[in-house]
Structures are given as C-alpha cells and as structure tokens.
Design a protein around this motif. Structure first.
Motif, PDB file in Angstrom:
ATOM      1  N   GLU A  10      47.829  -1.075 -19.298  1.00 49.95           N
ATOM      2  CA  GLU A  10      46.653  -0.576 -20.501  1.00 49.95           C
ATOM      3  C   GLU A  10      46.065   0.348 -20.725  1.00 49.95           C
ATOM      4  O   GLU A  10      45.532   1.048 -21.713  1.00 49.95           O
ATOM      5  CB  GLU A  10      45.543  -2.155 -21.264  1.00 49.95           C
ATOM      6  CG  GLU A  10      45.628  -3.397 -21.488  1.00 49.95           C
ATOM      7  CD  GLU A  10      44.388  -3.884 -21.506  1.00 49.95           C
ATOM      8  OE1 GLU A  10      43.468  -3.659 -21.630  1.00 49.95           O
ATOM      9  OE2 GLU A  10      44.958  -4.973 -20.733  1.00 49.95           O
ATOM     10  N   ARG A  11      46.478   0.869 -19.610  1.00 48.55           N
ATOM     11  CA  ARG A  11      45.569   2.974 -19.210  1.00 48.55           C
ATOM     12  C   ARG A  11      44.828   3.040 -19.823  1.00 48.55           C
ATOM     13  O   ARG A  11      44.551   3.764 -20.251  1.00 48.55           O
ATOM     14  CB  ARG A  11      46.702   3.175 -20.867  1.00 48.55           C
ATOM     15  CG  ARG A  11      48.611   3.231 -20.802  1.00 48.55           C
ATOM     16  CD  ARG A  11      49.435   4.413 -21.064  1.00 48.55           C
ATOM     17  NE  ARG A  11      50.717   4.531 -20.479  1.00 48.55           N
ATOM     18  CZ  ARG A  11      51.337   3.114 -20.704  1.00 48.55           C
ATOM     19  NH1 ARG A  11      50.984   2.026 -21.577  1.00 48.55           N
ATOM     20  NH2 ARG A  11      52.617   3.994 -20.724  1.00 48.55           N
ATOM     21  N   MET A  12      43.896   2.189 -18.868  1.00 45.40           N
ATOM     22  CA  MET A  12      42.476   2.213 -19.571  1.00 45.40           C
ATOM     23  C   MET A  12      41.754   3.165 -17.881  1.00 45.40           C
ATOM     24  O   MET A  12      42.249   2.321 -17.747  1.00 45.40           O
ATOM     25  CB  MET A  12      41.484   0.723 -19.530  1.00 45.40           C
ATOM     26  CG  MET A  12      40.462   0.871 -19.697  1.00 45.40           C
ATOM     27  SD  MET A  12      39.398  -0.666 -19.861  1.00 45.40           S
ATOM     28  CE  MET A  12      37.673  -0.591 -19.491  1.00 45.40           C
ATOM     29  N   LYS A  13      41.279   4.230 -18.433  1.00 44.15           N
ATOM     30  CA  LYS A  13      41.554   5.389 -17.699  1.00 44.15           C
ATOM     31  C   LYS A  13      39.931   4.680 -16.526  1.00 44.15           C
ATOM     32  O   LYS A  13      39.732   5.072 -15.678  1.00 44.15           O
ATOM     33  CB  LYS A  13      41.043   7.031 -17.853  1.00 44.15           C
ATOM     34  CG  LYS A  13      43.044   7.604 -17.678  1.00 44.15           C
ATOM     35  CD  LYS A  13      42.628   8.860 -18.165  1.00 44.15           C
ATOM     36  CE  LYS A  13      43.894   9.854 -17.529  1.00 44.15           C
ATOM     37  NZ  LYS A  13      44.148  10.786 -17.771  1.00 44.15           N
ATOM     38  N   ALA A  14      39.104   4.597 -17.495  1.00 35.74           N
ATOM     39  CA  ALA A  14      37.624   4.222 -17.254  1.00 35.74           C
ATOM     40  C   ALA A  14      37.595   3.086 -15.882  1.00 35.74           C
ATOM     41  O   ALA A  14      37.341   2.611 -14.643  1.00 35.74           O
ATOM     42  CB  ALA A  14      37.131   3.365 -18.130  1.00 35.74           C
ATOM     43  N   ALA A  15      39.063   2.423 -16.269  1.00 36.40           N
ATOM     44  CA  ALA A  15      38.698   0.938 -15.033  1.00 36.40           C
ATOM     45  C   ALA A  15      39.084   1.527 -13.272  1.00 36.40           C
ATOM     46  O   ALA A  15      38.557   0.954 -12.994  1.00 36.40           O
ATOM     47  CB  ALA A  15      40.185   0.268 -15.055  1.00 36.40           C
TER      48      ALA A  15
END
Ligand SMILES: [Zn+2]
Ligand SMILES: [Zn+2]
Length: 233
Positions: free
Chosen positions: A86-91
């Motif tokens: 999901e391209r969630m960079k914060a992860a």
C-alpha cells in the motif's frame, strides 16, 4: 467546518493494523504494545536461537540472523503489508524503530558497523516508487549513529518477487547472481565494509540474506548481522 475536517487535520493517518486515527507513525499505541519482540539472535544457517550470540550449531554461517519479531504476529504482518503493497512510507519508520530497539538489546558491539539495505532492482523501484528496505535501514542507522551505505550492494538482475515463490529451492535459484558490489576503477572485485548490518523487511527461506551475504563476503566483509523486521520460519 465539519467534524471530519478536524479529524483529518489532527489525525492524518490510520493505524496500519486496526485503522484507528493516529497523529504520527504507522501504529496506534495499543497495537504497538502488541508487537512481541524476540529476545535473541538466530543462527544464519538453521535459524536456531542464539542466546548470548554464541554460534554453537553452525560456526561457519555466513551471517548471524536478527529478526525483531515473527511474521505470524498480525501487527508486524500488517505493517510490512502496508509498506510493500500500500506504499505506506510511515510503516518503514515504525518497522525501523522496532528493529533498532530489538537490535539494541542484543549482546553485540556495533562499533565500526555500516548499515546496508538489501537492494531492489531499478524496475521494482520504479514500480513501487521507493526501496522499502532502504527506508527501514535509514531509521536503524539514525538510531545507532552508524553510516548508511546505500550502494555497498547493488541488484544487477531483476526477477520475480520472492513472495511469489513458495518452494525453498526455487527461491534460492531466483536470487542467485542477483547482487554485486560496485567496482571502482582498477578493481577486479568490489570492496565492501568490514562489518555490516544488512537490512531486509522480512526473511522467509533466508535465500536473499544468504546470497547477499556471500556477495559481501567475497568483497571483503568479515562480519554480517542480517536484520529483518520479521521472520517466517
Ligand atoms: Zn492500532
Ligand atoms: Zn545453526
């Protein structure tokens, strides 16, 4: 102005695991508490736990394996999924924090280590927009104040993602010859840092770590602590 506007303004993101609104990072406090960290490192050959870091079973293993938690942990799995698919960079930052805190408790002296992310191919980077392991590695490097060597290892062959392949032997074949160290003018083999924290998001068969470690050792690396946020074996 409606209530939704304020919720979006002050709680811009959702917890990757439960969907609760959060102000920073990728997990809510409750889910963060539910990540159960490992307490030991593991043998790089057979994945047996190594209390005290003594490699008893396979002293010639190419690397010592560190894994912050188990891929069976739903919180870690949700974080890795959010980052890769999901391209969630914060992860990446949250996974890097979890990995750094785990590593800090291992009985290892990190003086002189460089942090090296497992590289992805140009094609994969274009598709995803970033290398997720590089983002995790940056957080680990920052935590310990160690140099981040983004290009100590490069990926020279693009193949199907390991997650598409189940058979362990096929996973080994799929990464064979994929990595290289960069040659400087006049060199016949690349030179890699002597001590490396090698970073990946998840390790399953160990094929990626093994191939990357063999490449680094051929270029002069003597010590490798291969760190993954989660292991599934
Ligand atoms: Zn949550
Ligand atoms: Zn072993």
């Amino acid at each position: 102005m409606d209530a939704r506007f304020f919720i979006d303004l002050f709680f811009p993101a959702e917890c990757a695991a439960c969907g609760t609104r959060i102000t920073h990072g990728a997990l809510c406090e409750g889910c963060r508490m539910d990540v159960i960290p490992h307490r030991t490192a593991f043998c790089g050959t057979c994945a047996a736990p190594l209390p005290g870091m003594r490699s008893i079973c396979h002293p010639r293993a190419l690397y010592v394996l560190g894994a912050a938690g188990d891929y069976g942990n739903p919180i870690l799995r949700a974080l890795i999924h959010a980052l890769k698919f999901e391209r969630m960079k914060a992860a990446a930052g949250t996974l890097g924090d979890i990995l750094a805190h785990y590593c800090a408790r291992l009985p290892v002296d990190l003086k002189g280590f460089s942090v090296v992310p497992v590289p992805i191919s140009k094609e994969r980077r274009r598709e995803r927009g970033f290398n997720q392991t590089e983002l995790i590695a940056a957080r680990v490097a920052g935590f310990f104040g160690l140099p981040l060597e983004r290009n100590a290892l490069i990926r020279v062959i693009h193949r199907d993602p390991q997650s598409d392949i189940e058979d362990p032997a096929a996973r080994y074949r799929n990464v064979q010859g994929c990595y290289a160290t960069v040659l400087r003018p006049g060199e016949r083999t690349g030179r890699a840092p002597g001590k490396i924290l090698l970073i990946d998001d998840v390790t399953t068969s160990g094929a990626t770590f093994r191939e990357a470690s063999a490449t680094l050792r051929a270029a002069g690396t003597r010590k490798i602590l291969a760190l993954a946020a989660a292991k599934s074996m």
